[in-house]
Design an enzyme around this catalytic site. Sequence first.
Site, PDB file in Angstrom:
ATOM      1  N   CYS A 209       0.813  -1.215   0.000  1.00 36.47           N
ATOM      2  CA  CYS A 209       0.000   0.000   0.000  1.00 36.47           C
ATOM      3  C   CYS A 209       0.848   1.269   0.000  1.00 36.47           C
ATOM      4  O   CYS A 209       0.447   2.290  -0.569  1.00 36.47           O
ATOM      5  CB  CYS A 209      -0.961   0.001   1.182  1.00 36.47           C
TER       6      CYS A 209
ATOM      7  N   HIS B  60      -2.164   6.968   3.531  1.00 34.23           N
ATOM      8  CA  HIS B  60      -0.717   7.160   3.604  1.00 34.23           C
ATOM      9  C   HIS B  60      -0.324   8.402   2.797  1.00 34.23           C
ATOM     10  O   HIS B  60      -0.936   8.709   1.767  1.00 34.23           O
ATOM     11  CB  HIS B  60       0.018   5.961   3.003  1.00 34.23           C
TER      12      HIS B  60
END
Length: 349
Positions: free
Chosen positions: A130, A254
Amino acid sequence: MTKPSLAVVGATGAVGTVMLSILSERTDVWGEIRLIASARSAGKKLMCRGEELTVVALSPEAFDGIDVAMFDVPDEISAEWAPIAAARGAVVVDNSGAFRMDAGVPLVVPEVNPQEVKNRPKGIISNPNCTTLSMIVALGALHRDYDLKELVVATYQAASGAGQSGIDALREQVQQVAGTDAGTLAGDSRTYITENGPFPAPLALNVIPWAGSLKADGYSSEELKVRNESRKILGLPNLKVSATCVRVPVITTHSLAVHAVFTKEPSRKGAQDILENAAGVKLVDDPENHKFPTPADVVGTDPTWVGRVRKSIDDPLALDFFVCGDNLRKGAALNTAQIAELLAVEFTS
């Protein structure tokens, strides 16, 4: 024309739940959708595309008649069961880390290297980590024009990257801090927080320069994933990469600060134009009016958001920029679904 069949392995997990939502939102290219999970989840009813589906237990027979199987399970389960699914005739799209650096398994981001889906001698295609996915779509677009040669990144990774336990720990810590008189708050959050959860230090009111597990020479597994996966996706085995991964008190999404050095000299306007027109990228870059992406803007969305695009003052070949990406959507479930959709076209063409 008959639509291909799809299995979702790990349908009851955190990423699997997001996957079912994404399948319900996107263009319907699938015939049967079969939900597979552990024996303890067998019989559970879940909704997908407006239809109630019954979860079946993971077994070799569960893959019979399946064209594409998306795996959203831990590494050790993928390592065992993905080859079994492939042997039963399914093309596996695996979201774990079990096969990412396997030379016989392509690591695919549809906006960057879609052609690699056809190069699958083991019948398995891997989905990147990710953190890598949060930047690689934007970076790939710039690489096509400017030819990337060096990459320096600092990540700001959400608690959800550590799984449900990370989310639960941050929420508990925030509640503990919220119960403290504001006038007594100080820099040492250990005064208020009793349990770190999966993190090596308190996360609320703090940042932690660590994500992943310890590897050689003081690096973390997350830092090495950024390096190795970027090289493989971009087809640049000698790309120089330096990454420092940091955990921040954000639930989901993120972020990364990126310093990218190219062989062809970029311009700020040229880079902005490339990003503005790149598939899967949303450019928000108006610092004069304080407009740039933050996790609060990005959570729950699909694109890679990019802002703070600048040409390096000291290196005419370098760009600096900031990216955000929802680590549960594009960073996991969405990219897996996009790879599967490329396969669906292959099955129906």
